[in-house]
Design an enzyme around this catalytic site. Structure first.
Site, PDB file in Angstrom:
ATOM      1  N   ALA A  65       0.865  -1.182   0.000  1.00  0.00           N
ATOM      2  CA  ALA A  65       0.000   0.000   0.000  1.00  0.00           C
ATOM      3  C   ALA A  65       0.902   1.233   0.000  1.00  0.00           C
ATOM      4  CB  ALA A  65      -0.881  -0.025   1.240  1.00  0.00           C
ATOM      5  N   GLY A 110       0.682  -5.153   0.771  1.00  0.00           N
ATOM      6  CA  GLY A 110      -0.515  -5.298  -0.063  1.00  0.00           C
ATOM      7  C   GLY A 110      -0.251  -6.113  -1.324  1.00  0.00           C
ATOM      8  N   GLU A 113      -0.543  -9.596  -0.386  1.00  0.00           N
ATOM      9  CA  GLU A 113      -1.970  -9.858  -0.113  1.00  0.00           C
ATOM     10  C   GLU A 113      -2.757 -10.032  -1.423  1.00  0.00           C
ATOM     11  OE1 GLU A 113      -1.839  -6.415   2.520  1.00  0.00           O
ATOM     12  OE2 GLU A 113      -2.684  -7.637   4.111  1.00  0.00           O
ATOM     13  N   GLU A 133       4.933  -4.998   7.015  1.00  0.00           N
ATOM     14  CA  GLU A 133       4.191  -3.943   7.716  1.00  0.00           C
ATOM     15  C   GLU A 133       4.695  -3.689   9.127  1.00  0.00           C
ATOM     16  OE1 GLU A 133       2.840  -6.316   5.840  1.00  0.00           O
ATOM     17  OE2 GLU A 133       1.172  -5.514   4.663  1.00  0.00           O
TER      18      GLU A 133
END
Ligand code: CAA
Length: 259
Positions: A65, A110, A113, A133
């Site tokens: 992200a 992300g 993910e 993260e």
């Protein structure tokens, strides 16, 4: 529709979505998540599309992200951002179309993910995959704490989540996060070969199989097997079942219509 941060291509029943923000290693900001979601919807609605490939422009698949955009988010904004990310990944997972992740370079946060919401993953040998993260003082927000343990087991998932370390494509293959590792230059050709192979099958059945495996993983075995009986029964009212079995007995290649 026109996209700013996404390139979409359609050829021979295969749709390709390429994240196109190479200057920030294809980091996902809100706009890109929104476009990505629209692109998935566009492929889903196009009845000619039978399989999709997801990849990134330049040296990354998706480096996570967008940290610049997230830095000053309030809790409410972070909640909304996590929700749009989760909705996108559910859309990929619940799509009738099998998604192949073609992982070029970094698939972090992300990006990892997104990879895990896909159905099959091929990685270039220099890919780096992980959930870093924790190094930013947060934890994954697009499903990483949930899909990673379901895919690789709790102990291996906690190693990656708690250390934030990235693993190379070979280790990702060993732990079952990647189906196949190929030379970087051959990545897209290999993904296309796989996509073409799946595109020739009955698209009713590729959708059924995807749905059975995904739904079955979240329910008890007895209910999951009942679901399989029900889909199996429905299969016998499709033209593709008649064609597949007739072609076998006539010793020819089946021509599936997705009906
Ligand atoms: N968000 C915003 N910008 C990013 C980014 C990200 N996730 N990843 C890379 N960039 C930007 C860098 O800031 C840099 O921009 P400038 O040129 O303007 O400085 C550019 O992309 C190139 O990156 P680097 O210079 O850092 O490239 P590198 O080859 O030296 O390192 C890297 C590559 C190891 C991937 C490094 O960029 C990195 O660690 N990126 C962040 C990875 C990360 O932490 N991802 C998780 C994000 S949080 C998340 O995803 C939460 C969630 O679950 C939803």
């Amino acid at each position: 529709m026109a996209y700013r941060n996404i390139i979409i291509e359609k050829k021979d029943g295969v749709g390709t979505i390429k994240i196109n923000r190479p200057k920030v290693l294809n980091a996902l900001n809100k706009d890109t998540v929104g476009e990505f979601s629209k692109a998935v919807g566009e492929l889903e609605q196009d009845k000619n599309i039978k399989v999709a490939i997801l990849t990134g422009e330049g040296k990354a698949f998706i480096a996570g992200a967008d940290i610049g955009e997230m830095k000053d988010m309030s809790s409410l904004e972070a909640k909304e951002f996590a929700e749009i990310g989760h909705n996108l990944l559910m859309k990929i997972e619940n799509s009738r179309i099998p998604f192949i992740a073609a992982v070029n370079g970094y698939a972090l946060g992300g990006g990892c993910e997104v990879l895990m919401a896909c159905d099959i993953c091929i990685a270039g040998v220099s890919a780096k995959i992980g959930q870093p993260e924790i190094n930013l003082g947060i934890h994954p927000g697009f499903g990483g704490t949930q899909r990673l343990p379901r895919l690789v087991g709790r102990m291996k998932a906690k190693d990656l989540l708690l250390t934030g370390r990235s693993i190379d494509a070979k280790e990702a293959f060993q732990i079952g996060l990647v189906n196949k590792v190929v030379e970087d230059e051959k990545l897209i050709d290999e993904a296309r070969k796989l996509a073409n192979m799946i595109a020739e099958k009955s698209s009713v059945q590729t959708g059924f199989i995807k749905s059975l495996v995904n739904k079955g993983a979240d329910i008890d075995l007895h209910s999951a097997c009942s679901l399989e009986i029900s889909y199996f029964s429905s299969s016998f009212s499709t033209e593709d079942q008649k064609e597949g079995m007739t072609a076998f007995l006539e010793k020819r290649k089946p021509m599936f219509k997705g009906k």
